[in-house]
Design an enzyme around this catalytic site. Sequence first.
Site, PDB file in Angstrom:
ATOM      1  N   THR A   1       0.830  -1.205   0.000  1.00 33.67           N
ATOM      2  CA  THR A   1       0.000   0.000   0.000  1.00 33.67           C
ATOM      3  C   THR A   1       0.861   1.250   0.000  1.00 33.67           C
ATOM      4  OG1 THR A   1      -1.727  -1.189   1.187  1.00 33.67           O
ATOM      5  CG2 THR A   1      -1.838   1.206   1.247  1.00 33.67           C
TER       6      THR A   1
ATOM      7  N   TYR B   1       7.228 -11.151   4.944  1.00 31.81           N
ATOM      8  CA  TYR B   1       6.065 -10.647   4.220  1.00 31.81           C
ATOM      9  C   TYR B   1       5.717 -11.650   3.126  1.00 31.81           C
ATOM     10  CZ  TYR B   1       3.256  -7.189   1.574  1.00 31.81           C
ATOM     11  OH  TYR B   1       2.261  -6.524   0.914  1.00 31.81           O
TER      12      TYR B   1
ATOM     13  N   LYS C   1       3.708 -12.114   8.144  1.00 37.35           N
ATOM     14  CA  LYS C   1       2.481 -11.476   7.649  1.00 37.35           C
ATOM     15  C   LYS C   1       1.964 -12.352   6.518  1.00 37.35           C
ATOM     16  CE  LYS C   1       1.128  -7.080   5.388  1.00 37.35           C
ATOM     17  NZ  LYS C   1       0.730  -7.583   4.036  1.00 37.35           N
TER      18      LYS C   1
END
Length: 291
Positions: free
Chosen positions: A47, A134, A162
């Site tokens: 993002t 990630y 994550k």
Amino acid sequence: MTLFVGLSAFPITPMTPAGEVIAPDLRRLVERLEAGGADSVGLLGSTGTYMFLSRDERRRAVATAVGAVTSTPVIAGVGAMRTDEAQTFARDAAGEGAAGLLLAPVSYTPLTEEEVFQHFLAVASATDLPLCIYSNPGTTNFTFRSSFVARLAAIPTIAAIKLPLPASRDVAADLADFRRAAPGLSIGYSGDWGCKDAMLAGADCWYSVAGGLFPQQAADLTAAAMRGDHEEAERCDAVFAELWKLFRKVGSLRLMYAAANMLELTDAQLPKPLLGLEQGLRERLVSALPV
């Protein structure tokens, strides 16, 4: 300080068309996250369009975010195509005061598990900061199997992962699988529309795109789910129902830029070649905002 636990809110990184961070706008967004109750700021994630920023601008973004908070820790994304660059970004983030790191195995050529392991070993060893794996197979073309995560978890500074929502939609079973494989890791999820269920199942962290603009509502949902209050968690999640529909339809990045513009938090546009929302989706987004 809370790291890799609770709500980790991921803001956009406002930048000029030339790729320069608009520091006042980023500061405003980050201050909003701390005021709204986010447990951490997830800076320079997908993002945050980290792959569109130069080294100097990434460093400037971290410095701006760290300077905007009083006690909320900043987790900085350090993904890069080359291992030496990711190490440099990690050292830069540490030097600017980040509390933790977030690393995706970015590559043009799909990587093997051994290549990913050596990459993570090198980057995790570049600083003393705790590092979060990630997992973003949609953009990296690499899937973290639980058995491989168990191997990575032996690296001393790797502290969290994550995860995306599982394809099976059984997030409780997915969480249990990773808990068995790597019991020492903090395990959290992204994919906002499924994170209520993940947190109710016992996940440690919600890595939230929506939380990057709507921290209070996301913090309320996180708190309810973490204390096991199913009824309140359902009520809080319902506030986001229309936004989740749009996320699943078109993804979240374009929506978050448009929403930030609508809320007059920044005039920044997506970095090219990305384009903004078409008018019909913009109209739907107006009524979907949880405000």
